[in-house]
Write an enzyme that holds these catalytic residues in place. Sequence first.
Site, mmCIF file in Angstrom:
data_model
loop_
_atom_site.group_PDB
_atom_site.id
_atom_site.type_symbol
_atom_site.label_atom_id
_atom_site.label_comp_id
_atom_site.label_asym_id
_atom_site.label_seq_id
_atom_site.Cartn_x
_atom_site.Cartn_y
_atom_site.Cartn_z
ATOM 1 N N LYS A 126 1.769 29.306 32.764
ATOM 2 C CA LYS A 126 0.938 28.659 32.896
ATOM 3 C C LYS A 126 0.032 30.048 34.306
ATOM 4 O O LYS A 126 -0.158 29.385 35.415
ATOM 5 C CB LYS A 126 1.386 27.727 34.412
ATOM 6 C CG LYS A 126 1.920 26.566 33.386
ATOM 7 C CD LYS A 126 2.821 25.612 34.525
ATOM 8 C CE LYS A 126 3.578 24.108 33.263
ATOM 9 N NZ LYS A 126 2.624 23.457 32.532
ATOM 10 N N CYS A 127 -0.828 30.665 33.431
ATOM 11 C CA CYS A 127 -1.064 31.829 34.276
ATOM 12 C C CYS A 127 -2.417 32.010 33.539
ATOM 13 O O CYS A 127 -2.810 31.662 32.332
ATOM 14 C CB CYS A 127 0.121 32.962 33.664
ATOM 15 S SG CYS A 127 -0.530 34.358 34.340
#
Length: 157
Positions: free
Chosen positions: A34-35
């Site tokens: 989730k970067c």
Amino acid sequence: MGIHHFKAIDITGKERELSEFKDKVILIVNTASKCGFTPQYAGLQELYKKYEGKLEVLAFPCNQFGKQEPGESNEIAEFCDLKFNVSFPIFDKIDVNGENTHPLYDYLKKERPGLLGSQNIKWNFTKFLIDKNGEPVKRYAPQVKPNELEKDIEELL
């Protein structure tokens, strides 16, 4: 010394010796699902396919930066497969900084410190390029895209 004497648990829970990647160039990356840099998974997969049999990409999920890897092993594996069709080895989630740092990362950070000699990993998708003898050659910042590493990889092949 090199990385070949280290062991790590893969995403399926199996202990693997990094000596199994002897005689190959290796790219070690701390990853997160989730970067902002997560799309680099696609570039890592492209490198892995382009240099198949000569380059190994080893992904080490880490939840230490903005809690961007909250999932369990099965969720991480599913995400990497479905979203990026990843076929390179993914390992179990580890710490890359602090008192629970995985021994491999302790070694990598000492051998290839970052900017101004800093040993801490600053963010997800920091990359370490390892030569065929298991020696760390170069460290790359998270914003360096996988395709920007090709020249350095080819020099080691």
